[in-house]
Write a protein that holds these residues in place. Structure first.
Motif, PDB file in Angstrom:
ATOM      1  N   ASP A 217     146.170  27.035  31.944  1.00 32.70           N
ATOM      2  CA  ASP A 217     147.536  27.539  32.091  1.00 32.70           C
ATOM      3  C   ASP A 217     148.514  26.750  31.223  1.00 32.70           C
ATOM      4  O   ASP A 217     149.390  27.327  30.564  1.00 32.70           O
ATOM      5  CB  ASP A 217     147.980  27.474  33.560  1.00 32.70           C
ATOM      6  CG  ASP A 217     147.327  28.544  34.416  1.00 32.70           C
ATOM      7  OD1 ASP A 217     146.791  29.512  33.833  1.00 32.70           O
ATOM      8  OD2 ASP A 217     147.353  28.408  35.651  1.00 32.70           O
ATOM      9  N   GLU A 218     148.362  25.431  31.226  1.00 29.83           N
ATOM     10  CA  GLU A 218     149.233  24.600  30.392  1.00 29.83           C
ATOM     11  C   GLU A 218     148.994  24.881  28.913  1.00 29.83           C
ATOM     12  O   GLU A 218     149.931  24.899  28.103  1.00 29.83           O
ATOM     13  CB  GLU A 218     149.000  23.124  30.684  1.00 29.83           C
ATOM     14  CG  GLU A 218     149.921  22.191  29.893  1.00 29.83           C
ATOM     15  CD  GLU A 218     149.659  20.721  30.167  1.00 29.83           C
ATOM     16  OE1 GLU A 218     149.948  19.893  29.278  1.00 29.83           O
ATOM     17  OE2 GLU A 218     149.169  20.398  31.278  1.00 29.83           O
ATOM     18  N   LEU A 219     147.748  25.135  28.562  1.00 27.67           N
ATOM     19  CA  LEU A 219     147.413  25.419  27.166  1.00 27.67           C
ATOM     20  C   LEU A 219     148.011  26.757  26.733  1.00 27.67           C
ATOM     21  O   LEU A 219     148.564  26.865  25.628  1.00 27.67           O
ATOM     22  CB  LEU A 219     145.889  25.438  27.010  1.00 27.67           C
ATOM     23  CG  LEU A 219     145.336  25.479  25.584  1.00 27.67           C
ATOM     24  CD1 LEU A 219     145.843  24.298  24.767  1.00 27.67           C
ATOM     25  CD2 LEU A 219     143.811  25.472  25.634  1.00 27.67           C
ATOM     26  N   LEU A 220     147.935  27.766  27.582  1.00 20.26           N
ATOM     27  CA  LEU A 220     148.530  29.065  27.264  1.00 20.26           C
ATOM     28  C   LEU A 220     150.043  28.958  27.126  1.00 20.26           C
ATOM     29  O   LEU A 220     150.643  29.551  26.221  1.00 20.26           O
ATOM     30  CB  LEU A 220     148.173  30.085  28.347  1.00 20.26           C
ATOM     31  CG  LEU A 220     146.750  30.629  28.317  1.00 20.26           C
ATOM     32  CD1 LEU A 220     146.442  31.369  29.618  1.00 20.26           C
ATOM     33  CD2 LEU A 220     146.577  31.574  27.130  1.00 20.26           C
ATOM     34  N   ALA A 221     150.652  28.181  28.022  1.00 17.77           N
ATOM     35  CA  ALA A 221     152.098  27.990  27.951  1.00 17.77           C
ATOM     36  C   ALA A 221     152.484  27.282  26.660  1.00 17.77           C
ATOM     37  O   ALA A 221     153.471  27.647  25.999  1.00 17.77           O
ATOM     38  CB  ALA A 221     152.590  27.206  29.159  1.00 17.77           C
ATOM     39  N   ALA A 222     151.719  26.288  26.269  1.00 22.37           N
ATOM     40  CA  ALA A 222     152.011  25.533  25.054  1.00 22.37           C
ATOM     41  C   ALA A 222     151.820  26.397  23.813  1.00 22.37           C
ATOM     42  O   ALA A 222     152.612  26.319  22.860  1.00 22.37           O
ATOM     43  CB  ALA A 222     151.124  24.301  24.983  1.00 22.37           C
TER      44      ALA A 222
ATOM     45  N   THR B 143     151.901  39.726  26.530  1.00 24.00           N
ATOM     46  CA  THR B 143     151.505  39.500  27.922  1.00 24.00           C
ATOM     47  C   THR B 143     151.881  38.099  28.370  1.00 24.00           C
ATOM     48  O   THR B 143     152.408  37.909  29.478  1.00 24.00           O
ATOM     49  CB  THR B 143     149.992  39.704  28.084  1.00 24.00           C
ATOM     50  OG1 THR B 143     149.659  41.044  27.735  1.00 24.00           O
ATOM     51  CG2 THR B 143     149.561  39.432  29.521  1.00 24.00           C
ATOM     52  N   GLN B 144     151.649  37.116  27.521  1.00 25.20           N
ATOM     53  CA  GLN B 144     151.956  35.742  27.903  1.00 25.20           C
ATOM     54  C   GLN B 144     153.457  35.493  28.031  1.00 25.20           C
ATOM     55  O   GLN B 144     153.888  34.717  28.884  1.00 25.20           O
ATOM     56  CB  GLN B 144     151.348  34.767  26.887  1.00 25.20           C
ATOM     57  CG  GLN B 144     149.880  34.481  27.131  1.00 25.20           C
ATOM     58  CD  GLN B 144     149.618  33.971  28.539  1.00 25.20           C
ATOM     59  OE1 GLN B 144     150.261  33.035  29.003  1.00 25.20           O
ATOM     60  NE2 GLN B 144     148.678  34.588  29.224  1.00 25.20           N
ATOM     61  N   LEU B 145     154.262  36.145  27.225  1.00 19.57           N
ATOM     62  CA  LEU B 145     155.713  36.014  27.372  1.00 19.57           C
ATOM     63  C   LEU B 145     156.151  36.486  28.755  1.00 19.57           C
ATOM     64  O   LEU B 145     156.943  35.823  29.428  1.00 19.57           O
ATOM     65  CB  LEU B 145     156.423  36.820  26.282  1.00 19.57           C
ATOM     66  CG  LEU B 145     156.484  36.179  24.896  1.00 19.57           C
ATOM     67  CD1 LEU B 145     156.960  37.187  23.867  1.00 19.57           C
ATOM     68  CD2 LEU B 145     157.407  34.971  24.910  1.00 19.57           C
ATOM     69  N   ALA B 146     155.627  37.629  29.175  1.00 21.34           N
ATOM     70  CA  ALA B 146     155.975  38.144  30.493  1.00 21.34           C
ATOM     71  C   ALA B 146     155.469  37.220  31.592  1.00 21.34           C
ATOM     72  O   ALA B 146     156.192  36.932  32.563  1.00 21.34           O
ATOM     73  CB  ALA B 146     155.393  39.550  30.671  1.00 21.34           C
TER      74      ALA B 146
ATOM     75  N   ARG C 159     156.497  33.382  35.760  1.00 19.28           N
ATOM     76  CA  ARG C 159     155.941  32.260  36.508  1.00 19.28           C
ATOM     77  C   ARG C 159     156.919  31.083  36.573  1.00 19.28           C
ATOM     78  O   ARG C 159     157.012  30.403  37.599  1.00 19.28           O
ATOM     79  CB  ARG C 159     154.635  31.813  35.841  1.00 19.28           C
ATOM     80  CG  ARG C 159     153.969  30.609  36.491  1.00 19.28           C
ATOM     81  CD  ARG C 159     152.691  30.255  35.752  1.00 19.28           C
ATOM     82  NE  ARG C 159     151.705  31.318  35.857  1.00 19.28           N
ATOM     83  CZ  ARG C 159     150.642  31.435  35.059  1.00 19.28           C
ATOM     84  NH1 ARG C 159     150.471  30.573  34.080  1.00 19.28           N
ATOM     85  NH2 ARG C 159     149.784  32.427  35.222  1.00 19.28           N
ATOM     86  N   ASP C 160     157.646  30.854  35.486  1.00 20.28           N
ATOM     87  CA  ASP C 160     158.529  29.682  35.437  1.00 20.28           C
ATOM     88  C   ASP C 160     159.825  30.037  34.711  1.00 20.28           C
ATOM     89  O   ASP C 160     160.057  29.595  33.582  1.00 20.28           O
ATOM     90  CB  ASP C 160     157.819  28.521  34.736  1.00 20.28           C
ATOM     91  CG  ASP C 160     158.614  27.218  34.822  1.00 20.28           C
ATOM     92  OD1 ASP C 160     159.543  27.148  35.639  1.00 20.28           O
ATOM     93  OD2 ASP C 160     158.286  26.281  34.064  1.00 20.28           O
TER      94      ASP C 160
END
Length: 231
Positions: A60-65, A109-112, A117-118
């Motif tokens: 999750d942290e890797l996807l956010a980064a 998808t990750q932007l959404a 999420r945060d």
């Protein structure tokens, strides 16, 4: 006998957080989110999992980064003219995001996901700031800043994401072939039930996605300044 020089600084540099994120983006681009695993990363980086976990706690942290890195690069676009208008600067931000989402199929998808999420994290404020400063510079009254910037951001992310989705789901080998097949299907609809859709079918056939995106952006901006005039 001379003491042996430690190699840890060189390893640390080679396996920096930035290098790991770069490798993660490459994996996401080539294999999608399901292909992004720490095992795949260790193979790509020729290292052990411990070296990666030192910089990144989990997927999750890797996807956010990775998402943050792409967005930061997209927002760094600047108009060539330093005296560019707020409208031109909004165009630059919008096209940066449009092209990033088009290039990285997982990004929409990750932007959404990340903003849902945060919402108090760095991503949403960064996008809001990039667009909101220019909304302010257009002279939109402060009471309308939040609504106007929200509408603008929702259009940019929604339209860019839909364009990327359409591009991925097309079953034809080329975009023109895909648009032609859809336009033909629209032209063959029942004329009594779908008179408008049949009428615009040929416009669908010949349209350019990027130009259509910019035209829509101008509609949104024109609406904002018309409803909330300066002063």
């Amino acid at each position: 006998m001379a003491a042996r020089t430690s190699r840890s600084p060189r390893r640390s540099e080679a396996l920096s957080r930035e290098r790991i994120i770069e490798a993660a983006i490459d994996l996401l681009d080539t294999t999608g989110e399901t292909g992004l695993t720490f095992r795949a990363l260790t193979e790509r980086l020729a290292t052990g999992p411990g070296a990666i976990y030192w910089h990144v706690a989990n997927k999750d942290e890797l996807l956010a980064a990775a998402t943050d890195a792409i967005v930061t690069a997209a927002l760094s676009r600047e108009p060539a003219d330093p005296s560019a208008t707020p409208r031109a600067r909004i165009h630059a931000v919008a096209l940066g995001l449009f092209d990033a989402i088009d290039e990285h199929v997982w990004l929409a998808t990750q932007l959404a996901v990340q903003m849902s999420r945060d919402p108090s994290g760095a991503l949403a404020p960064r996008l809001f700031e990039a667009l909101g400063r220019q909304i302010s510079a257009l002279g939109v009254p402060e009471a309308a800043w939040f609504t106007a910037t929200s509408a603008l951001m929702n259009y940019i992310l929604g339209a860019a994401g839909q364009n990327a989705t359409n591009g991925r789901s097309a079953v034809h080998p080329s975009r023109p072939d895909f648009l032609d097949s859809v336009a033909t299907a629209w032209e063959n609809l029942d004329p009594e039930d779908y008179p408008f859709t049949r009428a615009v079918a040929d416009q669908l056939r010949g349209h350019d996605d990027r130009e259509q995106f910019l035209d829509g952006l101008e509609l949104v901006l024109s609406g904002i300044v018309a409803v909330h005039p300066a002063g």
